[in-house]
Each structure stands twice: as C-alpha cells, then as structure tokens.
Design an enzyme around this catalytic site. Structure first.
Site, PDB file in Angstrom:
ATOM      1  CG  ASP A 126      -2.293   0.480   0.983  1.00 23.22           C
ATOM      2  OD1 ASP A 126      -2.456   1.275   0.050  1.00 23.22           O
ATOM      3  OD2 ASP A 126      -3.221   0.117   1.737  1.00 23.22           O
ATOM      4  CG  ASP A 183      -9.350   2.485  -0.656  1.00 19.59           C
ATOM      5  OD1 ASP A 183      -8.317   2.484  -1.356  1.00 19.59           O
ATOM      6  OD2 ASP A 183      -9.344   2.293   0.567  1.00 19.59           O
TER       7      ASP A 183
HETATM    8  C1  GLA Z   1      -5.848   1.527   1.601  1.00 18.96           C
HETATM    9  C2  GLA Z   1      -6.015   0.540   0.458  1.00 18.96           C
HETATM   10  C3  GLA Z   1      -7.164  -0.404   0.762  1.00 18.96           C
HETATM   11  C4  GLA Z   1      -6.903  -1.129   2.077  1.00 18.96           C
HETATM   12  C5  GLA Z   1      -6.669  -0.115   3.201  1.00 18.96           C
HETATM   13  C6  GLA Z   1      -6.199  -0.783   4.479  1.00 18.96           C
HETATM   14  O1  GLA Z   1      -6.929   2.398   1.707  1.00 18.96           O
HETATM   15  O2  GLA Z   1      -6.232   1.217  -0.752  1.00 18.96           O
HETATM   16  O3  GLA Z   1      -7.334  -1.335  -0.287  1.00 18.96           O
HETATM   17  O4  GLA Z   1      -5.794  -1.971   1.939  1.00 18.96           O
HETATM   18  O5  GLA Z   1      -5.675   0.847   2.832  1.00 18.96           O
HETATM   19  O6  GLA Z   1      -5.966   0.131   5.512  1.00 18.96           O
END
Ligand code: GLA
Length: 396
Positions: A126, A183
């Site tokens: 990430d 996301d």
């Molecule tokens: C980010 C990523 C998500 C998830 C969260 C976890 O937002 O884009 O897919 O992994 O972190 O905290």
C-alpha cells in the site's frame, strides 16, 4: 512464473477491515474449497491491513497480533497451503500502514525476508504515510527487489492508487499487479467511476503485470467495511463483475463468502465470465462508437475523464478472445430500461462482408442464433447484457 493471468482470490478488507483473526481466515479457506471457489479459479487468500501489533519487536521485526493470530503467521500459511490455496499478506511503502500499523519504509529487505519465512505467496503493498520527500517509484522498485532477493516466489501486488501514472512504470519495476485507483466503495457510482477512470489505460495491462482496479464488492449489499451510499442491486453487481471480467483485471472477492446469497455466488463463479477475464490474449474491450462521438462543450465541463469521449450512458463493448471468439457487452447506465443498437459495421463487419455473429446470452445460457448487420437489445436500468459470439458467414 507469476501472474500469467489476472490473479483471483479473496481479501479481508472490504468486509472485515480490522476485525480479522485466524478463525475467520481458516473458515474462509474452508469455504473456498467446500463451495468450489478454488475450482472456479480463486486461489489467493489475502489478509489485508491490521494483522500486526502496533510496534515492531526488539529486533525490528513485524509481529502478528497474538490475540488475532495466536499461532503466528506460519501456522496460517500452513493451513492455507494444506487446502491447496495461496497465502497473501499486506504491508505498505510508507512509515505506517493506512490503519496506522508498522510499515515497510526502510525495512523492505528485512520484511520481505520475514514474509518469505512465513511462506507468503502474495504481497499487497500500500501507499499510505509515504514520506513527502521520498521517491515513490524507487521505493516500489526496492520492495520488488527485496521480494526477488527473499528466496521465495512472491507475487508483488503494488498498490499506489495510480500515483505517478503507475501504468507507465509498474511493469518495468517488476510489479505483477498495480492498483491504479483509489478505494472502491460498495455502491454503483464508486465502481463505475473506477472502471471509467481506467478504460484508457487497459491497453497497458497484460500478462505478468495487470492493472488492478480494486477488490470486488459483489454480494456485499453494504455489509462491512466499505459500505457508503446506496447498496448495489443485483443488476449493478452484474455490471461490476462483468466489467472487471472484460477489463481483464484481478478478481479479488471482498464479500463474506460464508454468508453470500446463491445468485451472487453463482455470479462470482460464472464460468463464461471467468474465462473472459482469464483469456490468454488479454485484449482490452473496445468501446464501439467511441471514435466518432462529439460531445457538446457544455457537457464536457461536467464530464469525468474519460467520459468526455463517451456520448451517453449506453456502452457497447466488443472484446476479442482467443480461438476466434468475441464478447459483445451492453451496459445501461440510465436508471430506466433502454434499447441499445449495435451496428456491426462499427466493429469492422460491414453488411457487404456477408458475415454476422452467432450469439449466446452469457447470463441465461440461451443461444439466440445468428444476427447480421445489427443487434438490438433491451437492457434494464443499471444492468447489462453480455453475449459470447462467433463470426458466421451468412452469404452475400
Ligand atoms: C488503503 C487501500 C485499501 C486497504 C486499506 C487498508 O486504503 O487502498 O485497499 O488496503 O488501505 O488500511
């Protein structure tokens, strides 16, 4: 060789967020076998953020939270591997993960070694809390190298949300998949925006390095961690799943597959759709009619890229598959039913060629026979129709 086809699996984030533990993961592993998700192609079981303690140990190692994972990560890996599945884990290129746990910035080589010792097969990486003056591309390259040096074959699922035009360099630095968007949330606008934002980049996705447009919310109906906005209808989930299949991107389920309804289970295991996603040639879908469209200036202002090029809310795609097969896919983004008319000449088959398509409805399984020159289909609001097709000579 990893990621010859888009990876398929399940990830804990969309439904469970930080509420994860080994019992849940073991149960999901059981379900992936019992309910034949594995047979359908889903093989990676991925633990996302929130698996660790908030501090490293005295040697600088990441420590699994003993309350959540009392037997440690190697035991989790063993359970998953015994089922014939592959084990995915999560870290982050910044100094803390998105949920505030220790992360791999400046610990890349040690952490990769640790993941290899735990027999991890897939690492989602990430981008939260990344130092302002640090070099994003170089740091993703560093983790890629660290995984290669770890002594284990680990799929590198880079997740920098498309920053620095990820599609231009992720393949070069060795990533196997790269998250290209923010996301996903479990509503129609979220998944539609995500898909539209990547339509122009799909030609840079293919074997060994796939564009990743985030995990599926199919079947969640707003239960879980990414519930924002109006829950999706079944038609909207059909749109989401089939768009991900057409795009040839990773299929990582996010729903609680212990309690999913039969329709959604069937959708996630639809053989024709999965075959389209996994097609060896991995050609992006072609948006029919896109080239000649002129959007009035006033509409351009409000349009989201790359919608600017798209005339309206009715999409027709054709996707070339291997073995001389095709998919024709219609999407209705209006809330009401609409007829969509596809003139085959717009996809390289003029009437004068003598050719048409024999067509099978992918959702109903019905053979609808041979169509020549054009095909008109009625699509309910926020829904789609997909047809598997072959070229057929109809005579001049
Ligand atoms: C980010 C990523 C998500 C998830 C969260 C976890 O937002 O884009 O897919 O992994 O972190 O905290």
């Amino acid at each position: 060789m990893l990621a010859q086809k888009p990876p398929m699996g399940w990830n804990s984030w969309n439904t469970f967020g930080k509420e994860i533990d080994e019992d849940l993961i073991f149960r999901i592993a059981d379900i992936m076998i019992e309910k034949e998700y594995k047979n359908a192609g889903y093989e990676y079981l991925i633990i996302d953020d929130c698996w660790a303690l908030k501090t490293r140990d005295e040697y600088g190692n990441l420590v699994p939270d003993p309350q959540k994972f009392p037997h440690g990560m190697k035991a989790v890996a063993d359970y998953i591997h015994k089922k014939g599945l592959k084990f995915g884990m999560y870290s982050c290129a910044g100094v803390l993960t998105c949920a505030g746990y220790p992360s791999s910035y400046d610990h890349e080589f040690e952490d990769a070694k640790q993941f290899a010792e735990w027999e991890v097969d897939y690492l989602k990486y990430d981008y939260c809390n990344f130092p302002k003056n640090a070099d994003c591309i170089n740091r993703y390259h560093t983790m890629s190298m660290a995984l290669k040096a770890s002594g284990r074959e680990i799929l590198f699922a880079a997740c920098n949300w498309g920053s620095h035009d990820a599609w231009n360099w992720m393949r070069s630095i060795g990533a196997h998949t790269y998250r290209s968007t923010g996301d996903i949330f479990d509503n129609f606008h979220s998944f539609m925006n995500i898909f539209q934002s990547q339509m122009e980049h799909l030609s840079q996705s293919g074997p060994y390095c796939f564009n990743d447009i985030d995990m599926l919310t199919v079947g969640m109906y707003n239960k879980g961690n990414v519930a924002i906005g109006k829950p999706c209808t079944d038609g909207e989930y059909r749109m989401q799943f089939s768009l991900w299949c057409l795009a040839g991107v990773p299929l990582i389920m996010g729903a609680d597959i212990r309690h999913i309804n039969p329709e959604m289970e069937q959708l996630l295991k639809n053989k024709d759709l999965i075959a389209i996603n996994q097609d060896i040639e991995c050609r992006p879908p072609y948006l029919v009619g896109n080239r000649s469209v002129v959007v009035p200036e006033k509409d351009k202002e409000n349009a989201v890229e790359p919608l600017r090029k798209i005339k309206n809310k009715l999409y027709t795609f054709i996707k070339h598959l291997s073995n001389n097969e095709f998919v024709i896919a219609y999407y209705n983004l209006f809330e009401e039913e609409r007829d969509i008319n596809f003139i085959f000449a717009d996809a390289g088959i003029p009437y004068s060629s003598g050719y048409g398509f024999s067509m099978k409805d992918i959702f109903s399984g019905e053979e609808i026979g041979v169509k020549r020159d054009y095909h008109i289909v009625t699509v309910p609001g926020h829904d789609c129709k997909l047809y598997k097709c072959r070229l057929v000579y109809c005579g001049k």
